[in-house]
Write a protein that holds these residues in place. Sequence first.
Motif, mmCIF file in Angstrom:
data_model
loop_
_atom_site.group_PDB
_atom_site.id
_atom_site.type_symbol
_atom_site.label_atom_id
_atom_site.label_comp_id
_atom_site.label_asym_id
_atom_site.label_seq_id
_atom_site.Cartn_x
_atom_site.Cartn_y
_atom_site.Cartn_z
ATOM 1 N N GLY A 36 -18.941 45.795 86.948
ATOM 2 C CA GLY A 36 -17.811 46.176 87.776
ATOM 3 C C GLY A 36 -18.124 46.019 89.256
ATOM 4 N N THR A 37 -17.173 46.382 90.094
ATOM 5 C CA THR A 37 -17.324 46.331 91.557
ATOM 6 C C THR A 37 -16.669 47.569 92.149
ATOM 7 O OG1 THR A 37 -15.225 45.205 91.949
ATOM 8 C CG2 THR A 37 -17.149 43.797 91.521
ATOM 9 N N SER A 38 -16.820 47.740 93.457
ATOM 10 C CA SER A 38 -16.178 48.886 94.097
ATOM 11 C C SER A 38 -14.659 48.763 94.057
ATOM 12 C CB SER A 38 -16.666 49.049 95.538
ATOM 13 O OG SER A 38 -16.362 47.901 96.298
ATOM 14 N N ASN A 39 -14.138 47.543 94.100
ATOM 15 C CA ASN A 39 -12.683 47.339 94.033
ATOM 16 C C ASN A 39 -12.140 47.380 92.614
ATOM 17 O OD1 ASN A 39 -12.252 47.047 96.802
ATOM 18 N ND2 ASN A 39 -12.943 44.932 96.726
ATOM 19 N N ALA A 40 -13.002 47.139 91.637
ATOM 20 C CA ALA A 40 -12.596 47.145 90.231
ATOM 21 C C ALA A 40 -13.717 47.764 89.400
ATOM 22 C CB ALA A 40 -12.286 45.730 89.754
ATOM 23 N N PRO A 41 -13.880 49.098 89.491
ATOM 24 C CA PRO A 41 -14.963 49.744 88.746
ATOM 25 C C PRO A 41 -14.800 49.590 87.236
ATOM 26 C CG PRO A 41 -13.501 51.374 89.727
ATOM 27 C CD PRO A 41 -13.059 50.049 90.220
ATOM 28 N N THR A 42 -15.916 49.584 86.546
ATOM 29 C CA THR A 42 -15.915 49.415 85.098
ATOM 30 C C THR A 42 -15.145 50.522 84.401
ATOM 31 O OG1 THR A 42 -18.060 48.357 85.225
ATOM 32 C CG2 THR A 42 -17.407 49.176 83.088
ATOM 33 N N LEU A 43 -15.410 51.752 84.759
ATOM 34 C CA LEU A 43 -14.694 52.891 84.187
ATOM 35 C C LEU A 43 -13.656 53.321 85.213
ATOM 36 C CD1 LEU A 43 -17.758 54.839 82.786
ATOM 37 C CD2 LEU A 43 -16.251 53.281 81.567
ATOM 38 N N ALA A 44 -12.397 52.990 84.943
ATOM 39 C CA ALA A 44 -11.313 53.269 85.884
ATOM 40 C C ALA A 44 -10.133 53.862 85.122
ATOM 41 C CB ALA A 44 -10.909 51.986 86.608
ATOM 42 N N PHE A 46 -5.824 53.804 84.260
ATOM 43 C CA PHE A 46 -4.699 52.874 84.136
ATOM 44 C C PHE A 46 -3.889 52.782 85.418
ATOM 45 C CE2 PHE A 46 -5.220 53.583 79.512
ATOM 46 C CZ PHE A 46 -5.323 52.254 79.131
ATOM 47 N N ASN A 47 -3.558 53.909 86.020
ATOM 48 C CA ASN A 47 -2.695 53.919 87.191
ATOM 49 C C ASN A 47 -3.444 53.977 88.514
ATOM 50 O OD1 ASN A 47 -0.369 53.830 85.597
ATOM 51 N ND2 ASN A 47 -0.443 56.039 85.287
ATOM 52 N N ASP A 48 -4.776 53.853 88.474
ATOM 53 C CA ASP A 48 -5.590 53.934 89.693
ATOM 54 C C ASP A 48 -6.842 53.093 89.476
ATOM 55 O OD1 ASP A 48 -6.609 54.610 92.128
ATOM 56 O OD2 ASP A 48 -6.913 56.729 91.672
ATOM 57 N N THR A 49 -6.681 51.791 89.493
ATOM 58 C CA THR A 49 -7.743 50.880 89.072
ATOM 59 C C THR A 49 -8.866 50.702 90.084
ATOM 60 O OG1 THR A 49 -6.488 48.985 89.878
ATOM 61 C CG2 THR A 49 -6.189 49.593 87.557
ATOM 62 N N ASP A 50 -8.731 51.226 91.306
ATOM 63 C CA ASP A 50 -9.828 51.116 92.266
ATOM 64 C C ASP A 50 -10.542 52.457 92.467
ATOM 65 O OD1 ASP A 50 -7.881 52.423 93.707
ATOM 66 O OD2 ASP A 50 -7.939 51.073 95.433
ATOM 67 N N THR A 51 -10.429 53.337 91.479
ATOM 68 C CA THR A 51 -11.126 54.621 91.468
ATOM 69 C C THR A 51 -11.874 54.734 90.149
ATOM 70 O OG1 THR A 51 -9.514 55.695 92.894
ATOM 71 C CG2 THR A 51 -10.828 57.122 91.480
ATOM 72 N N GLY A 52 -13.184 55.019 90.221
ATOM 73 C CA GLY A 52 -13.961 55.149 88.997
ATOM 74 C C GLY A 52 -15.451 55.032 89.223
ATOM 75 N N ILE A 53 -16.149 54.517 88.215
ATOM 76 C CA ILE A 53 -17.609 54.417 88.213
ATOM 77 C C ILE A 53 -18.001 52.977 87.902
ATOM 78 C CG2 ILE A 53 -19.730 55.220 87.091
ATOM 79 C CD1 ILE A 53 -18.196 57.782 86.346
ATOM 80 N N TYR A 54 -19.004 52.467 88.624
ATOM 81 C CA TYR A 54 -19.495 51.122 88.346
ATOM 82 C C TYR A 54 -20.993 51.040 88.585
ATOM 83 C CZ TYR A 54 -19.855 49.856 93.346
ATOM 84 O OH TYR A 54 -20.213 49.778 94.665
ATOM 85 N N ASN A 55 -21.610 49.968 88.129
ATOM 86 C CA ASN A 55 -23.042 49.723 88.290
ATOM 87 C C ASN A 55 -23.238 48.867 89.538
ATOM 88 O OD1 ASN A 55 -25.435 47.557 87.044
ATOM 89 N ND2 ASN A 55 -25.872 49.696 87.376
ATOM 90 N N VAL A 56 -23.736 49.475 90.622
ATOM 91 C CA VAL A 56 -23.927 48.772 91.894
ATOM 92 C C VAL A 56 -25.018 47.715 91.756
ATOM 93 C CG1 VAL A 56 -24.528 49.064 94.332
ATOM 94 C CG2 VAL A 56 -23.220 50.843 93.151
ATOM 95 N N ASN A 59 -30.310 50.379 88.056
ATOM 96 C CA ASN A 59 -30.680 51.769 88.344
ATOM 97 C C ASN A 59 -29.896 52.372 89.503
ATOM 98 O OD1 ASN A 59 -32.734 51.698 86.310
ATOM 99 N ND2 ASN A 59 -33.987 50.547 87.748
ATOM 100 N N ASN A 60 -28.652 51.947 89.698
ATOM 101 C CA ASN A 60 -27.852 52.405 90.824
ATOM 102 C C ASN A 60 -26.385 52.491 90.383
ATOM 103 O OD1 ASN A 60 -26.358 52.615 93.242
ATOM 104 N ND2 ASN A 60 -27.849 51.403 94.366
ATOM 105 N N ILE A 61 -25.850 53.704 90.320
ATOM 106 C CA ILE A 61 -24.469 53.931 89.893
ATOM 107 C C ILE A 61 -23.651 54.349 91.106
ATOM 108 C CG2 ILE A 61 -22.954 55.392 88.497
ATOM 109 C CD1 ILE A 61 -25.277 55.667 86.531
ATOM 110 N N GLY A 62 -22.451 53.786 91.229
ATOM 111 C CA GLY A 62 -21.566 54.156 92.317
ATOM 112 C C GLY A 62 -20.291 54.793 91.795
ATOM 113 N N ILE A 63 -19.827 55.800 92.508
ATOM 114 C CA ILE A 63 -18.535 56.415 92.232
ATOM 115 C C ILE A 63 -17.631 56.059 93.406
ATOM 116 C CG2 ILE A 63 -17.283 58.573 91.868
ATOM 117 C CD1 ILE A 63 -19.901 59.745 90.760
ATOM 118 N N VAL A 64 -16.468 55.475 93.106
ATOM 119 C CA VAL A 64 -15.579 54.982 94.150
ATOM 120 C C VAL A 64 -14.208 55.646 94.076
ATOM 121 C CG1 VAL A 64 -16.703 52.741 94.279
ATOM 122 C CG2 VAL A 64 -14.774 53.022 92.763
ATOM 123 N N THR A 65 -13.584 55.767 95.241
ATOM 124 C CA THR A 65 -12.182 56.170 95.339
ATOM 125 C C THR A 65 -11.520 55.211 96.313
ATOM 126 O OG1 THR A 65 -12.606 57.760 97.124
ATOM 127 C CG2 THR A 65 -12.631 58.612 94.868
#
Length: 109
Positions: A36-44, A46-56, A59-65
């Motif tokens: 995933g990416t910050s704009n399209a996290p892997t775990l997002a 349905f109605n808020d696709t740029d908010t969630g969790i992704y693998n930066v 060994n590095n996880i990012g949480i984005v809003t």
Amino acid sequence: MASLILFSDVLNQATSTSNMVNDIHAPIKGVRVFSGTSNAPTLAFFNDTDTGIYNVSPNNIGIVTGGVKRVTVDSEGLSVNGTLTVDKDIVASSNITSVNGTFSGNASV
């Protein structure tokens, strides 16, 4: 109305398919997803696709809003980009450091 798909059903189907194709009887271990990416996290959502969790990175996880990385968890620990609001005490067993930021309220060591 769409029918509800349970994760356990998907996992059972994947295990059954894997067993039939490979003629093995080992269960599938873990769940693997794309980085995933910050704009399209892997775990997002349905109605808020740029908010969630992704693998930066490894060994590095990012949480984005809103497509912006707000929290990073990596081998160094936890870092927050933005305002951290706490409504209870913070207990630290080491130093608390603010880089280009400020602390407000009472502090004791």
